[in-house]
Every structure is written in C-alpha cells, then in structure tokens.
Write a protein that holds these residues in place. Sequence first.
Motif, PDB file in Angstrom:
ATOM      1  N   SER A 112      -4.435 -11.979   0.483  1.00 48.92           N
ATOM      2  CA  SER A 112      -3.816 -10.890  -0.262  1.00 48.92           C
ATOM      3  C   SER A 112      -4.658  -9.628  -0.152  1.00 48.92           C
ATOM      4  O   SER A 112      -4.137  -8.525   0.021  1.00 48.92           O
ATOM      5  CB  SER A 112      -3.683 -11.302  -1.730  1.00 48.92           C
ATOM      6  N   GLY A 113      -5.996  -9.782  -0.230  1.00 42.83           N
ATOM      7  CA  GLY A 113      -6.908  -8.638  -0.137  1.00 42.83           C
ATOM      8  C   GLY A 113      -6.776  -7.921   1.190  1.00 42.83           C
ATOM      9  O   GLY A 113      -6.695  -6.695   1.236  1.00 42.83           O
ATOM     10  N   ILE A 114      -6.706  -8.686   2.255  1.00 47.31           N
ATOM     11  CA  ILE A 114      -6.572  -8.085   3.591  1.00 47.31           C
ATOM     12  C   ILE A 114      -5.257  -7.315   3.686  1.00 47.31           C
ATOM     13  O   ILE A 114      -5.215  -6.185   4.176  1.00 47.31           O
ATOM     14  CB  ILE A 114      -6.642  -9.174   4.687  1.00 47.31           C
ATOM     15  N   ASN A 115      -4.198  -7.916   3.167  1.00 46.29           N
ATOM     16  CA  ASN A 115      -2.896  -7.236   3.217  1.00 46.29           C
ATOM     17  C   ASN A 115      -2.922  -5.947   2.409  1.00 46.29           C
ATOM     18  O   ASN A 115      -2.412  -4.912   2.846  1.00 46.29           O
ATOM     19  CB  ASN A 115      -1.791  -8.154   2.674  1.00 46.29           C
ATOM     20  N   ASP A 116      -3.496  -6.044   1.205  1.00 47.89           N
ATOM     21  CA  ASP A 116      -3.572  -4.854   0.348  1.00 47.89           C
ATOM     22  C   ASP A 116      -4.403  -3.755   1.011  1.00 47.89           C
ATOM     23  O   ASP A 116      -4.046  -2.579   0.986  1.00 47.89           O
ATOM     24  CB  ASP A 116      -4.193  -5.215  -1.012  1.00 47.89           C
ATOM     25  N   ILE A 120      -3.301  -0.059   1.862  1.00 45.37           N
ATOM     26  CA  ILE A 120      -4.019   1.118   1.330  1.00 45.37           C
ATOM     27  C   ILE A 120      -4.383   2.072   2.469  1.00 45.37           C
ATOM     28  O   ILE A 120      -4.173   3.286   2.386  1.00 45.37           O
ATOM     29  CB  ILE A 120      -5.298   0.677   0.575  1.00 45.37           C
ATOM     30  N   VAL A 121      -4.911   1.503   3.534  1.00 40.68           N
ATOM     31  CA  VAL A 121      -5.299   2.331   4.687  1.00 40.68           C
ATOM     32  C   VAL A 121      -4.060   3.024   5.269  1.00 40.68           C
ATOM     33  O   VAL A 121      -4.113   4.207   5.646  1.00 40.68           O
ATOM     34  CB  VAL A 121      -6.019   1.465   5.751  1.00 40.68           C
ATOM     35  N   GLY A 122      -2.958   2.285   5.300  1.00 43.68           N
ATOM     36  CA  GLY A 122      -1.714   2.868   5.809  1.00 43.68           C
ATOM     37  C   GLY A 122      -1.245   4.030   4.954  1.00 43.68           C
ATOM     38  O   GLY A 122      -0.829   5.073   5.478  1.00 43.68           O
ATOM     39  N   CYS A 123      -1.319   3.868   3.640  1.00 48.49           N
ATOM     40  CA  CYS A 123      -0.911   4.955   2.732  1.00 48.49           C
ATOM     41  C   CYS A 123      -1.858   6.147   2.847  1.00 48.49           C
ATOM     42  O   CYS A 123      -1.422   7.304   2.796  1.00 48.49           O
ATOM     43  CB  CYS A 123      -0.898   4.456   1.286  1.00 48.49           C
ATOM     44  N   MET A 124      -3.140   5.859   3.001  1.00 53.82           N
ATOM     45  CA  MET A 124      -4.108   6.962   3.123  1.00 53.82           C
ATOM     46  C   MET A 124      -3.887   7.751   4.403  1.00 53.82           C
ATOM     47  O   MET A 124      -4.121   8.959   4.451  1.00 53.82           O
ATOM     48  CB  MET A 124      -5.540   6.410   3.088  1.00 53.82           C
ATOM     49  N   ALA A 125      -3.422   7.058   5.436  1.00 52.73           N
ATOM     50  CA  ALA A 125      -3.196   7.735   6.720  1.00 52.73           C
ATOM     51  C   ALA A 125      -2.111   8.801   6.610  1.00 52.73           C
ATOM     52  O   ALA A 125      -2.056   9.730   7.427  1.00 52.73           O
ATOM     53  CB  ALA A 125      -2.826   6.705   7.777  1.00 52.73           C
ATOM     54  N   VAL A 175       5.274   2.671  -3.882  1.00 46.68           N
ATOM     55  CA  VAL A 175       6.391   2.405  -2.970  1.00 46.68           C
ATOM     56  C   VAL A 175       6.108   1.155  -2.134  1.00 46.68           C
ATOM     57  O   VAL A 175       6.997   0.358  -1.851  1.00 46.68           O
ATOM     58  CB  VAL A 175       6.639   3.638  -2.050  1.00 46.68           C
ATOM     59  N   SER A 176       4.819   0.973  -1.766  1.00 46.38           N
ATOM     60  CA  SER A 176       4.437  -0.194  -0.959  1.00 46.38           C
ATOM     61  C   SER A 176       4.329  -1.468  -1.784  1.00 46.38           C
ATOM     62  O   SER A 176       4.026  -2.532  -1.238  1.00 46.38           O
ATOM     63  CB  SER A 176       3.085   0.046  -0.294  1.00 46.38           C
ATOM     64  N   GLY A 177       4.465  -1.330  -3.085  1.00 49.25           N
ATOM     65  CA  GLY A 177       4.416  -2.505  -3.935  1.00 49.25           C
ATOM     66  C   GLY A 177       3.042  -2.843  -4.471  1.00 49.25           C
ATOM     67  O   GLY A 177       2.792  -3.945  -4.942  1.00 49.25           O
ATOM     68  N   ILE A 178       2.124  -1.891  -4.401  1.00 42.71           N
ATOM     69  CA  ILE A 178       0.780  -2.133  -4.939  1.00 42.71           C
ATOM     70  C   ILE A 178       0.595  -1.284  -6.192  1.00 42.71           C
ATOM     71  O   ILE A 178       0.722  -0.058  -6.142  1.00 42.71           O
ATOM     72  CB  ILE A 178      -0.315  -1.763  -3.925  1.00 42.71           C
ATOM     73  N   VAL A 179       0.336  -1.948  -7.296  1.00 45.40           N
ATOM     74  CA  VAL A 179       0.005  -1.211  -8.510  1.00 45.40           C
ATOM     75  C   VAL A 179      -1.514  -1.121  -8.534  1.00 45.40           C
ATOM     76  O   VAL A 179      -2.209  -2.080  -8.861  1.00 45.40           O
ATOM     77  CB  VAL A 179       0.530  -1.934  -9.771  1.00 45.40           C
ATOM     78  N   GLY A 180      -2.000   0.007  -8.119  1.00 43.81           N
ATOM     79  CA  GLY A 180      -3.446   0.123  -7.950  1.00 43.81           C
ATOM     80  C   GLY A 180      -4.142   0.853  -9.079  1.00 43.81           C
ATOM     81  O   GLY A 180      -3.599   1.769  -9.677  1.00 43.81           O
ATOM     82  N   ASP A 181      -5.347   0.409  -9.346  1.00 46.45           N
ATOM     83  CA  ASP A 181      -6.221   1.113 -10.277  1.00 46.45           C
ATOM     84  C   ASP A 181      -7.203   1.893  -9.416  1.00 46.45           C
ATOM     85  O   ASP A 181      -8.101   1.317  -8.794  1.00 46.45           O
ATOM     86  CB  ASP A 181      -6.943   0.092 -11.160  1.00 46.45           C
TER      87      ASP A 181
ATOM     88  N   LYS B  13     -12.673  -0.861  -5.171  1.00 47.90           N
ATOM     89  CA  LYS B  13     -13.466  -2.062  -4.894  1.00 47.90           C
ATOM     90  C   LYS B  13     -13.001  -2.721  -3.596  1.00 47.90           C
ATOM     91  O   LYS B  13     -13.815  -3.119  -2.756  1.00 47.90           O
ATOM     92  CB  LYS B  13     -13.310  -3.039  -6.070  1.00 47.90           C
ATOM     93  N   LEU B  14     -11.694  -2.771  -3.463  1.00 45.93           N
ATOM     94  CA  LEU B  14     -11.112  -3.377  -2.260  1.00 45.93           C
ATOM     95  C   LEU B  14     -11.490  -2.569  -1.011  1.00 45.93           C
ATOM     96  O   LEU B  14     -11.872  -3.133   0.020  1.00 45.93           O
ATOM     97  CB  LEU B  14      -9.592  -3.411  -2.418  1.00 45.93           C
TER      98      LEU B  14
END
Lengths: 183, 186
Positions: A112-116, A120-125, A175-181, B13-14
Amino acid sequence: MTLDPALRTRLHRLLADYGAKVRSLIDGHGLGQYGIDPADIEQEVRIRLWKALERDRNAAFHTSFIQRVVLTVVIDAIRAANARPVEALPEAVDDAGTAFIDPSAGPERNASGINDFDRIVGCMAELPERRRKAVALHLQGFSLREIGELSGTSEEAARKLLDRGLQSLRESLAVSGIVGDIE
Amino acid sequence: MNNSKFGKTDVAKLYRRFTRSRAAAAPLPEVEALLALADGQQSDETERLLADVARSGMHADLLRFTRALAPESARLGAQLDRALERPAADHARRGRHATHAATPQRGWLRAAASVAAGLVVAIAVWSVQRTHAPSSAATTAAATEKSDRIFAALNEPSSARGPESDRIFHADFKPDEIFHGKFSGG
C-alpha cells in the motif's frame, strides 16, 4: 612540523572533540542508513585534518576547508558502500519496488505504501515547478526559512508557493483516493 | 484505499521513507555544489542539486548535515587559530568563499601572486611613461608655439592686422550730445 608536546596534545584534543561532533551529526542526520560507519568517518576526518596541520601549521583552517574535508570523507564512504557487492538473497526478486520495502511493516502495508508513494509522486508531477519544489522540500522536512534560502526567495514567497502547492496536492490526492495528512 | 484500512496517510513520512530508500540509485552530490547550496548560492549546479534534494532523501540528509556542520567547523577553525597563536580569522564569513585555504602550496601561491602583481604594475608604469613621453613633448611644443604667437602678434605691422581689428578704439565716437546740446539761449 615540530610542536611542543603540550601544543600537540591540545591540537589532538581539539580534533578529537571535533571528530566526536561530526560523529554525532552523522548519527543525528541518519547518514548511517547509507552504509557508512560514523566511527570510521570520525577517525578519517581527524587523520586528514592532522595531516593538513602538519603540512602547514600557518595555514588558516577556514570553515569551508574543514567542511570540505568532512564531506569528502562522508561522500567517499557512501560511494564505497554503494559499490560494495550486495549479497544476493536466495530468492531475490528483480523488482525495483523491493528496495522501498520496510521490513518492520507488514507486506500488505508495504504494498500500500509503495502505491501511495507512486500516486503522491504522480500528483506532485502535475504541480508547477516552483510549487512542486517547495512542496517536495517541505515534505523532506525543510522549514520555510530554509526553503526560501535554498530557492533564493524570501520566506514569505516560499510560504505562498508552499500553501498553493499543498492545496493543489491535497485536491489531486483526494481525486486519486488518498486522504493525506500533509501538514 | 489506504485511508479506510490504515487511516490517514502521513504524506511527508511516506515521501521521506521512500525517497530515502531510493537514494542508492541517485548519483552522489559534488562536494562543491553541496557547499554552495548550503551557503545559499544560486547557480545551475545548485539548481540541479536542489532538484535532487527534493526527490532524494539522501541528498536532503547530506544538505542538512552540511548546514549543521558549518558552525562546528567555524568553531574548530577559531580554536586552531587560538591554539597556534595566529591572528583570529573571520571563519564564519571568510570560510564561505575561501575555497582553497589551508593547502600546502598556499605560501608559494601567495609569493608567486605578489611577484606577478608587482611585475604587472611595473610594466604598466613603464608603458604609460613610454606612451606619454612623445605626446608630452608635442603638447609642450604646441603650447610654446601658441604662446610665441601672442608675443609675435605685437611685432606684426598694423597693416597685417585684419580689418576687424580693435573696433573699440577705432570706433567713431559721436560727439557728446549732452554737452553739445542746443541750450537755446540757456
């Protein structure tokens, strides 16, 4: 160089104290995780600085010279650690993703971490370059003041870039389905 | 979905965790670029390194380490100065730009630079003197000629003077109308 014993002892003590601080900084900044041994670094730095003193005791030891000695030792050690042949595991998987796996986490969480992370990297791009850089530096743990200094902008400009970048990132992650803090 | 299974993702963190794991694949930074970036200098090289710092945890750690190292290194420099009874240098300031301090060739370089500078000054003075000598003589000659003309003019016959010679003294003075006024009968 002929030094009287008292001065020699004093110089050795100064270099020893500095070496201990370097070691502490290496530990504090987690550089040990890159395959280097802080004790080896400490010793090598002391030897190199002592040799420089022996060569020319009248030369001024500027900050940049001393830093350069330490950084050269550290980077050479990391390079050597990277070049060291890694023992192949019996069931080694030829997958770049395995390098990110945290052994302390369960397999499900690692996947899950790798996918997230990839998302994240994709959204930052998608962010404009300056905002992306400010966000990335923030995520790497740099303060606003540091981001400003490193980017050649004011702290206020860095704050605006970061605020806008984080806002866009939050929206993209949602939008990608990640609720991030992200704070 | 991560949030349903593990709660909110700690993005920072990730990001830090995975960019550190990826560090082995990133090229190691150059020491000079690292020092320049830590010092806040801006160049193409520091820009490239900053991009690496943004995406590589190892580069970020090395940059932080470099910045933390500066005050300790300045302190050591000052302590060595005191121990060796040298005049205290401004380590914090000079250290930023003194890139080749404390090298064994430093004394020779300084001496060679002094000799070279002296030579350049001597050549410059010599060439200035050479360049200016003839022109000075010419200027003096011209000045002498001009000054001679002033006095020569006194010797010239009046016929040689132009028609536009001194108009003041050759003006036709009209008789004084006031004193020659017609006081008719007083």
